[in-house]
Design a protein around this motif. Structure first.
Motif, short mmCIF file in Angstrom:
data_model
loop_
_atom_site.label_atom_id
_atom_site.label_comp_id
_atom_site.label_asym_id
_atom_site.label_seq_id
_atom_site.Cartn_x
_atom_site.Cartn_y
_atom_site.Cartn_z
N THR A 2 103.21 39.58 97.60
CA THR A 2 102.08 39.10 96.82
C THR A 2 100.81 39.13 97.67
OG1 THR A 2 102.53 36.81 97.45
CG2 THR A 2 103.50 37.62 95.39
N THR A 3 99.70 39.34 97.00
CA THR A 3 98.42 39.36 97.69
C THR A 3 97.91 37.94 97.89
OG1 THR A 3 97.11 39.47 95.67
CG2 THR A 3 97.91 41.56 96.58
N ARG A 4 96.89 37.81 98.74
CA ARG A 4 96.30 36.50 98.98
C ARG A 4 95.73 35.94 97.68
NH1 ARG A 4 91.32 34.31 100.35
NH2 ARG A 4 91.45 32.44 101.69
N ARG A 5 95.10 36.78 96.88
CA ARG A 5 94.53 36.32 95.62
C ARG A 5 95.62 35.82 94.69
NH1 ARG A 5 90.22 39.92 92.38
NH2 ARG A 5 88.99 39.13 94.14
N GLU A 6 96.75 36.52 94.65
CA GLU A 6 97.86 36.09 93.79
C GLU A 6 98.44 34.76 94.27
OE1 GLU A 6 99.63 40.44 92.35
OE2 GLU A 6 100.27 39.55 94.25
N ARG A 7 98.54 34.59 95.60
CA ARG A 7 99.06 33.33 96.12
C ARG A 7 98.11 32.18 95.81
NH1 ARG A 7 100.25 36.73 100.50
NH2 ARG A 7 98.50 35.89 101.72
N LEU A 8 96.82 32.41 95.91
CA LEU A 8 95.85 31.38 95.58
C LEU A 8 95.91 31.02 94.09
CD1 LEU A 8 92.76 32.57 97.68
CD2 LEU A 8 94.17 30.53 98.07
N ARG A 9 96.09 32.04 93.26
CA ARG A 9 96.19 31.77 91.82
C ARG A 9 97.44 30.96 91.52
NH1 ARG A 9 94.09 33.50 87.10
NH2 ARG A 9 95.46 33.34 85.28
#
Length: 251
Positions: A2-9
Motif C-alpha cells: 500500500t502507498t503512504r496515501r492509502e495508509r493515511l486514508r
C-alpha cells in the motif's frame, strides 16, 4: 504494498469509525452525524464527505464492521474447541454471540434492532445478512448433518407458505446448488430463531420481567437445540457466576 496515501486514508477511516462508535455509545444511533464527527476530528464536514458520501454510507460501513466483529468473535470461540467436536464448537460459537451482544449492546442494537434514522438498510429483493452467528452456525449445522444425519423434515411436510420462502432463501444464497435439502434449511431457521431470539430479547432488556439472569434459560435452549441435532448436551460455560449475574452484581 500500500502507498503512504492509502495508509493515511485507512487510518482516517478507522478514526472516523471510532468517533462514530463513541457517538453511538453515548447517544444511540440517532446521535450519529457527519457534522459532529467532523467537529470531533478537527475536520470540516466537506472533508469528511471524501471518505463517506452520506450518513447512510457511514451507517452501512459501521453495521458491516460490527457484523465482521461478531464473525471474528464467533470464529475465535469456535476454534478453541477441537475440530472433531462439532457440538462443542457450535455451543462455543453460540455463547460467544451472546457475550458479544451483552458486551456491545449499542452495536448489537444498530445491527439487529430498528434501522437508525435516515438509514436505508437494503435494496428491494436483496437478501439481508444474519450477521456472524448465521454464517458460522449454518456451517457447523451443515457439517453436523453430513456427519450425524440428524432428522430433518421432508419437503412435502413443510407448509407451502414456509416452503416457498425457504426455497427463495436457499436459491438466493446458492444453497440449492450445494445440494443441501430444504429440510436442513428449515431446521437451521428454527434453531437460529430460538438462540438468536433469546439473545436479542436479553440484549434489548425484554426478559427481565421474568428473569433476573437469562443465562440458565439460554443454556437450556442450547441444550435442547443440541439434542435436536443429535449431539451430546454441551458442557457448561467455563465461568462462574454467569455473565448476566456478574453484570447485575456490578450495576
Amino acid at each position: 504494498m500500500t502507498t503512504r496515501r492509502e495508509r493515511l486514508r485507512e487510518a482516517t477511516v478507522r478514526e472516523i469509525q471510532e468517533a462514530a462508535r463513541q457517538h453511538l455509545r453515548a447517544h444511540g444511533p440517532a446521535g450519529i452525524s457527519l457534522r459532529a464527527i467532523a467537529r470531533d476530528m478537527g475536520m470540516t464536514a466537506p472533508a469528511l464527505y471524501r471518505y463517506y458520501a452520506s450518513l447512510n454510507d457511514l451507517l452501512a460501513a459501521m453495521i458491516e464492521s460490527y457484523k465482521a466483529e461478531i464473525g471474528e468473535a464467533l470464529e475465535a470461540a469456535r476454534d478453541t474447541v477441537p475440530a472433531d467436536d462439532l457440538g462443542g464448537r457450535l455451543a462455543a460459537a453460540a455463547r460467544a454471540f451472546r457475550r458479544w451482544a451483552l458486551d456491545h449492546r449499542p452495536e448489537f442494537t444498530m445491527v439487529f434492532g430498528a434501522p437508525p434514522p435516515g438509514y436505508e438498510p437494503r435494496r428491494e429483493g436483496e437478501i439481508p445478512s444474519a450477521g456472524g452467528l448465521g454464517a458460522v452456525f449454518f456451517t457447523l449445522l451443515t457439517d453436523l448433518w453430513r456427519r450425524e444425519r440428524f432428522p430433518i423434515p421432508a419437503d412435502e411436510d413443510i407448509p407451502a407458505g414456509l416452503r416457498e420462502q425457504l426455497e427463495h432463501f436457499s436459491t438466493s444464497c446458492g444453497l440449492d446448488r450445494a445440494g443441501l435439502p430444504l429440510g436442513l434449511i428449515r431446521v437451521f431457521a428454527g434453531c437460529w430463531v430460538r438462540l438468536y431470539g433469546l439473545v436479542a430479547m436479553e440484549a434489548f432488556g425484554h426478559v427481565h420481567f421474568i428473569l433476573d439472569d437469562a443465562e440458565p434459560l439460554f443454556e437450556a435452549e442450547l441444550a435442547e437445540v443440541s439434542a435436536m441435532l443429535g449431539i451430546a448436551r454441551p458442557l457448561p460455560p467455563r465461568h462462574s457466576p454467569s455473565a448476566s449475574a456478574a453484570q447485575n452484581a456490578a450495576s
